[in-house]
Design an enzyme around this catalytic site. Structure first.
Site, PDB file in Angstrom:
ATOM      1  N   PRO A   1       0.847  -1.341  -0.080  1.00  0.00           N
ATOM      2  CA  PRO A   1       0.027  -0.029  -0.035  1.00  0.00           C
ATOM      3  C   PRO A   1       0.748   1.248   0.181  1.00  0.00           C
ATOM      4  CG  PRO A   1       0.074  -0.883   2.204  1.00  0.00           C
ATOM      5  CD  PRO A   1       0.899  -1.713   1.248  1.00  0.00           C
TER       6      PRO A   1
ATOM      7  N   CYS B   1       5.646   3.073   7.879  1.00  0.00           N
ATOM      8  CA  CYS B   1       5.702   4.223   8.710  1.00  0.00           C
ATOM      9  C   CYS B   1       4.246   5.057   7.994  1.00  0.00           C
ATOM     10  CB  CYS B   1       6.887   4.942   8.274  1.00  0.00           C
ATOM     11  SG  CYS B   1       7.055   5.678   6.689  1.00  0.00           S
TER      12      CYS B   1
ATOM     13  N   ASP C   1       6.110   2.643   1.425  1.00  0.00           N
ATOM     14  CA  ASP C   1       5.079   1.569   2.048  1.00  0.00           C
ATOM     15  C   ASP C   1       4.394   2.159   3.287  1.00  0.00           C
ATOM     16  OD1 ASP C   1       4.017  -0.517   2.994  1.00  0.00           O
ATOM     17  OD2 ASP C   1       5.559  -1.931   2.342  1.00  0.00           O
ATOM     18  N   HIS C   2       3.278   2.461   3.230  1.00  0.00           N
ATOM     19  CA  HIS C   2       2.602   3.002   4.526  1.00  0.00           C
ATOM     20  C   HIS C   2       2.468   1.970   5.635  1.00  0.00           C
ATOM     21  CE1 HIS C   2       0.484   6.295   5.921  1.00  0.00           C
ATOM     22  NE2 HIS C   2       0.087   6.879   4.881  1.00  0.00           N
ATOM     23  N   ARG C   3       2.857   0.797   5.308  1.00  0.00           N
ATOM     24  CA  ARG C   3       2.880  -0.125   6.491  1.00  0.00           C
ATOM     25  C   ARG C   3       4.005  -0.202   7.497  1.00  0.00           C
ATOM     26  NH1 ARG C   3       2.682  -5.766   3.149  1.00  0.00           N
ATOM     27  NH2 ARG C   3       4.284  -4.632   2.076  1.00  0.00           N
TER      28      ARG C   3
END
Length: 464
Positions: free
Chosen positions: A257, A438, A434-436
Site C-alpha cells: 500500500p 511508517c 510503504d505505508h505499512r
C-alpha cells in the site's frame, strides 16, 4: 579410453529456472580447459558466461542461439581422458590428483582460471570417445558429421559479433540479417538496435525498387481496388529481463500500500558545491563526483535518521524487519530494459566511493555483464528520472523494499531567494513509501531532510 561427460545448465540461483542461449563460445571439436566459459546465456537477472567444469574435447552442443533451456537440461558433452598426445596435460580435465572437473559451475561470479585459447583436435580423437552418457538426451544440434573435414574458417568470420543486446540479435534473426555484415555505430563498434533497423529499411527499399522503365498499369474501371489485408497485432513475449520486471512490479502493486509525497528544492548550492569539489586539486584530482553520487550520500544520511524506510515487511510473520545495512539500488535504463544495480554497504561509503561504484555498475549494465548478486539485495532505491527530461513521477516501489526516492531534472526556475525573486536551479523530489512501515510524518521528515541537504549541503558536514 576417453569417456564422454555431459554438462548440464547449472542452478543459476536467485530462484531462476531457465536461461536463453545468446552465444556459443565453443564449437564441436574444440579443446576446452577446466572452467573455460563455453556459452553466454541471458537470465531474468543478467547476461552471464557459463564455465564448463570439465577439460577435454567438445563432442556435441544442445540448443541453438536464441533457445530457452530449463535448469538441468544438457548444454554440451565433453570427451575427457583422450588418448595420449590428443590433449595437453593442462586441458585433459585431470589435475595432479586425477580429478576430472573443478566443480565450479556457479555463473555470474566468475572463476579464477583464465579462458584458454580455442583449439581443435583430430576427428578420430573425438570418435574414440566412450559410449554416450546413460539416460535420454535431446539430439545435439551441431554433432560432427562423417566425411571430410571442412576447411578452417578464418578468424575474421568466426570471431564474436560486437552485440551485447539480445533484443538486437532477435531483431536481426527475425529479418534474416547477418550481423557480421553490419558496422556498429556504438562504442568500440558495438552494433545497436538503430544499426539493425537501418539495415532492415535498406533491405526493404532494395526489394521494392521500381524497374528502370516504368510501365503504368491501371486496374479496370469496372473492378474496384482490392481491400488491404488487416495487419496483425504484434505480440512480444514477456520473458527475460522484461518478464522479470513485469512480475516484480505487479507483485509490488498487489502487496504494497504505497503513498507518495513530493517537494521542490533549490539545488543551486548543491550544484555549486559539486563544482567546487570537482574543481579542487587540478589535473591530479580523483574522478569527478556526480550529482547522483551526492544524492546517494544524502540518502544514506537521511536513512540513518529515519531507519524505518530501510526495512521490509515479513507478511508471514506480520513483522517489519529493519535492516542494519543500506544496500542502495539505483535505476539504470539499458538496451535490455530497466535494471537496478545495487551499491553494497552504501552507509559506510563517502560520495567519492559511492560515485566510483555507481560508475562501475553503470558500465557493467551497459555491456550486459552485471551479475545476479549486483542486481539483487537492495534495501532502498534512488531513481533519477530527470535524465529523461521530466520533473516528477510516482514510481512503483522495488519489492520487497519499503521506499524509493525519485529525482526530477534540475532546471533554472523563478524562485524566491532571501526575499527576492531570482532564477535558481530547482529540482522536484518525490518519495514513494510503504505505508505499512511508517506514517506520513516519518516520510515527510525524511523527504524534508533530503531537501534541506540539497538546499544547504553544509548540513551534511555533521554526519561526514
Amino acid at each position: 579410453m576417453p569417456k564422454v561427460l555431459e554438462f548440464k545448465l547449472p542452478d543459476l540461483g536467485e530462484g531462476l529456472t531457465e536461461a536463453e542461449i545468446i552465444r556459443w563460445l565453443v564449437e564441436v571439436g574444440d579443446v576446452v580447459a577446466i572452467d573455460q566459459p563455453v556459452v553466454e546465456v541471458e537470465t531474468a537477472k543478467a547476461m552471464v558466461e557459463v564455465p564448463c567444469p570439465y577439460g577435454g574435447v567438445v563432442t556435441a552442443r544442445f540448443g541453438e542461439e536464441g533457445t530457452e533451456l530449463p535448469v538441468g537440461s544438457p548444454l554440451l558433452t565433453v570427451a575427457v581422458g583422450s588418448a595420449e598426445g590428443d590433449l595437453p596435460d593442462d586441458l585433459s580435465g585431470k589435475g595432479t590428483d586425477g580429478a576430472e572437473s573443478s566443480g565450479n559451475v556457479l555463473v555470474g561470479y566468475g572463476t579464477g582460471a583464465p579462458a584458454a585459447r580455442r583449439r581443435r583436435v583430430r576427428p578420430e580423437a573425438i570418435s574414440a570417445a566412450a559410449a554416450p552418457v546413460a539416460g535420454p538426451a535431446p539430439p545435439p544440434v551441431t554433432a560432427p558429421a562423417p566425411g571430410p573435414v571442412p576447411a578452417p574458417v578464418p578468424d575474421e568470420a568466426s570471431g564474436p559479433v560486437a552485440v551485447v543486446s539480445p533484443l538486437v540479435r532477435r531483431l536481426a534473426r527475425q529479418h534474416d540479417l547477418d550481423l557480421r555484415q553490419l558496422t556498429g555505430s556504438g562504442h568500440d563498434g558495438l552494433i545497436l538496435r538503430a544499426d539493425v533497423e537501418s539495415a532492415i529499411r535498406v533491405a526493404a527499399n532494395g526489394t521494392a525498387v521500381a524497374p528502370s522503365v516504368p510501365v503504368p498499369v491501371s486496374p479496370p474501371a469496372s473492378r474496384p481496388a482490392p481491400a488491404s489485408a488487416p495487419v496483425a497485432a504484434e505480440r512480444i513475449p514477456l520473458r527475460g529481463v522484461r518478464g522479470a520486471v513485469a512480475d516484480k512490479l505487479a507483485r509490488s502493486r498487489r502487496e504494497i500500500p504505497d503513498a507518495t509525497c513530493w517537494v521542490d528544492a533549490d539545488a543551486t548550492e548543491l550544484m555549486a558545491a559539486r563544482a567546487a569539489m570537482n574543481g579542487a586539486g587540478g589535473p591530479t584530482a580523483g574522478p569527478k563526483v556526480s550529482v547522483l553520487a551526492l544524492l546517494a550520500r544524502i540518502c544514506t544520511a537521511a536513512l540513518a535518521r529515519f531507519p524505518e524506510l530501510n526495512s521490509m515487511v515479513d507478511l508471514e510473520a506480520r513483522e517489519i524487519v529493519r535492516l542494519p545495512a543500506v544496500h542502495l539500488g539505483f535505476a539504470a535504463q539499458t538496451e535490455r530494459g530497466l535494471v537496478v544495480p545495487v551499491v553494497r554497504d552504501a552507509q559506510s561509503r563517502n560520495a567519492e566511493s559511492i560515485g566510483a561504484e555507481i560508475g562501475r555498475l553503470t558500465e557493467a549494465a551497459r555491456t550486459g555483464t552485471l551479475t545476479p548478486t549486483e542486481l539483487t539485495g537492495g534495501t532502498f532505491t534512488l531513481n533519477n528520472y530527470g535524465v529523461f527530461g521530466v520533473d516528477g513521477s510516482t514510481p512503483i516501489i522495488n519489492h520487497p523494499e519499503a521506499a524509493m526516492l525519485g529525482v526530477g531534472r534540475i532546471v533554472p526556475k523563478p524562485w524566491v531567494h532571501r526575499g527576492e525573486l531570482a532564477v535558481r536551479q530547482v529540482v522536484q523530489l518525490s518519495l514513494t513509501f510503504d505505508h505499512r512501515v511508517c506514517d506520513g510524518g516519518t516520510a515527510g521528515g525524511f523527504l524534508r531532510y533530503v531537501a534541506d541537504c540539497v538546499e544547504q549541503p553544509a548540513l551534511m558536514l555533521r554526519t561526514l
